[in-house]
Enzyme design. Structure first.
Site, mmCIF file in Angstrom:
data_model
loop_
_atom_site.group_PDB
_atom_site.id
_atom_site.type_symbol
_atom_site.label_atom_id
_atom_site.label_comp_id
_atom_site.label_asym_id
_atom_site.label_seq_id
_atom_site.Cartn_x
_atom_site.Cartn_y
_atom_site.Cartn_z
ATOM 1 N N GLU A 161 25.979 -10.047 10.899
ATOM 2 C CA GLU A 161 25.291 -11.117 10.173
ATOM 3 C C GLU A 161 26.248 -12.029 9.420
ATOM 4 O O GLU A 161 26.038 -12.382 8.264
ATOM 5 C CB GLU A 161 24.257 -10.505 9.198
ATOM 6 N N HIS A 175 9.968 -9.830 2.104
ATOM 7 C CA HIS A 175 10.466 -8.631 1.439
ATOM 8 C C HIS A 175 10.051 -8.597 -0.026
ATOM 9 O O HIS A 175 9.766 -7.526 -0.581
ATOM 10 C CB HIS A 175 11.987 -8.556 1.548
ATOM 11 N N ASN A 198 16.124 -13.559 9.988
ATOM 12 C CA ASN A 198 15.478 -13.334 8.697
ATOM 13 C C ASN A 198 14.400 -14.374 8.403
ATOM 14 O O ASN A 198 13.899 -14.439 7.273
ATOM 15 C CB ASN A 198 16.526 -13.353 7.577
ATOM 16 N N ARG A 215 23.157 -14.468 13.104
ATOM 17 C CA ARG A 215 22.139 -13.427 12.964
ATOM 18 C C ARG A 215 21.172 -13.699 11.812
ATOM 19 O O ARG A 215 20.056 -13.176 11.791
ATOM 20 C CB ARG A 215 22.817 -12.061 12.791
ATOM 21 N N LYS A 222 20.934 -2.541 12.491
ATOM 22 C CA LYS A 222 20.762 -2.554 11.043
ATOM 23 C C LYS A 222 20.095 -1.250 10.617
ATOM 24 O O LYS A 222 19.065 -0.863 11.177
ATOM 25 C CB LYS A 222 19.892 -3.732 10.601
#
Length: 365
Positions: free
Chosen positions: A242, A257, A250, A246, A148
């Protein structure tokens, strides 16, 4: 996990398979394997690094000279480096040096540096060789592994980026030994995340003796890095872009975030993710899927690591607005990774705002 030609005799090599397969080399004194990891045909190399690593970057350059033409690109530290203007600076350096598709970029720094360097490598001439050399715990267990790459915008974190696999990741544990303790502890949030979503042995090691577990010279510390990298390698090997599995990586990141954005990136990523994991645990508890004991374990482990587990009550509306722009949302519908039990992650899609707010009340200070 076996010794490999890229590693020193005591190196551990964890393979990433599938699209863009590569090896992650973990060990002490493995920095001298960077040159070999670039592969054949590379002529020019750009080392992207932060100001704090200027001397080490210059030393790395010296080890590569004679085999490659090596340039240095110093970028701002932390999230300040993840801006399009910084990427443009790197592109300018490469353009003026006539970098071709057979040349390479090395990301030498923490997670923000490897994110930026990866994005630069992915976009220059639609992709040049990339080797990631993470120098922080966060970089080693998370940012540098998995392909990523990305930059931030005024609207949120990592909204612009690309999936781009490196040729190799070289994680030299000697680089972590000199880090400030608070930076090491912040990096442990991603280690803990791997424990809750897939590898409970991680949690057991930390609970057994948190001081030994967080000592970068201990065998336990190395074991934790290997376990965490192993989790991520397995996941990205089966889902590079993702499309499904995947997403479990997160866990804690949707609110995390948003907190980073609200704090103008003055909070460390690990601190924000720590709060985000407790929030996700509370969401799981309120939906009736996660036992109280597992929620309590989140708090006790993160407390032992001196990571935050709460956030001010009056910030909810700001955080909600940012989460609604999260890249994991689908058609305006929020998605959260939650746990049905220890090491049993699932997706909570489109939860009611009242439920989200109720979970926030459980972490509000």
């Amino acid at each position: 996990m076996t010794p490999d030609a890229l590693g020193a005799p005591d190196a551990t090599v964890i393979p990433v398979t599938g699209d863009g397969a590569y090896d992650i080399v973990i060990g002490r004194g493995v920095l001298d394997r960077v040159g070999d990891s670039l592969g054949a045909g590379v002529n020019k190399v750009l080392i992207v690094h932060p100001p704090t690593l200027a001397l080490l970057a210059a030393e790395l350059r010296e080890t590569l000279l004679g085999r490659f033409e090596v340039l240095l690109a110093e970028i701002p530290d932390a999230e300040a480096g993840k801006r399009v203007e910084v990427a443009a600076f790197c592109w300018q350096v490469m353009g003026q040096a006539d970098f071709t598709r057979t040349d390479a970029v090395i990301g030498f720094g923490g997670g923000a540096v490897t994110d930026l360097a990866g994005f630069v490598a992915a976009t220059w001439l639609r992709g040049v060789t990339l080797v990631q050399v993470p120098t922080t715990l966060l970089g080693m267990v998370d940012a540098a592994v998995g392909g990523k790459t990305g930059i931030n915008t005024n609207e949120g974190k990592n909204l612009v980026g690309a999936f781009y696999a490196p040729r190799a990741v070289i994680a030299d544990l000697d680089l972590v030994a000199s880090l400030p303790r608070n930076e090491i502890l912040a990096g442990f949030a991603e280690v803990v995340k791997c424990g809750f979503i897939a590898e409970p042995e991680i949690l057991d090691i930390i609970e057994r003796d948190v001081d030994v577990a967080t000592d970068p010279l201990s065998d336990e510390f190395r074991r934790l890095i290997e376990l965490s990298v192993g989790v991520k390698a397995r996941v990205v090997s089966s889902d590079f872009k993702e499309a499904g599995l995947r997403e479990i990586l997160n866990y804690g990141h949707t609110l995390g975030h948003a907190i980073e954005h609200a704090e103008r990136y003055q909070w460390r990523h690990g601190a924000a993710v720590a709060v985000g994991m407790v929030y996700a645990a509370e969401l799981g508890r309120l939906t009736g899927s996660l036992p109280d004991a597992v929620v309590d374990r989140h708090r006790s482990i993160l407390n032992a690591l001196t990571l935050p587990i709460s956030y001010p009550a009056g910030r909810w509306q700001t955080l909600l607005a940012t989460m609604q722009r999260d890249k994991k949302a689908r058609a305006g519908m929020l998605r959260f990774i939650v746990l049905d039990d220890l090491a049993r992650p699932s997706v909570l899609q489109g939860p009611e705002t009242a439920l989200l707010y109720a979970a926030y009340q459980e972490i509000a200070s």
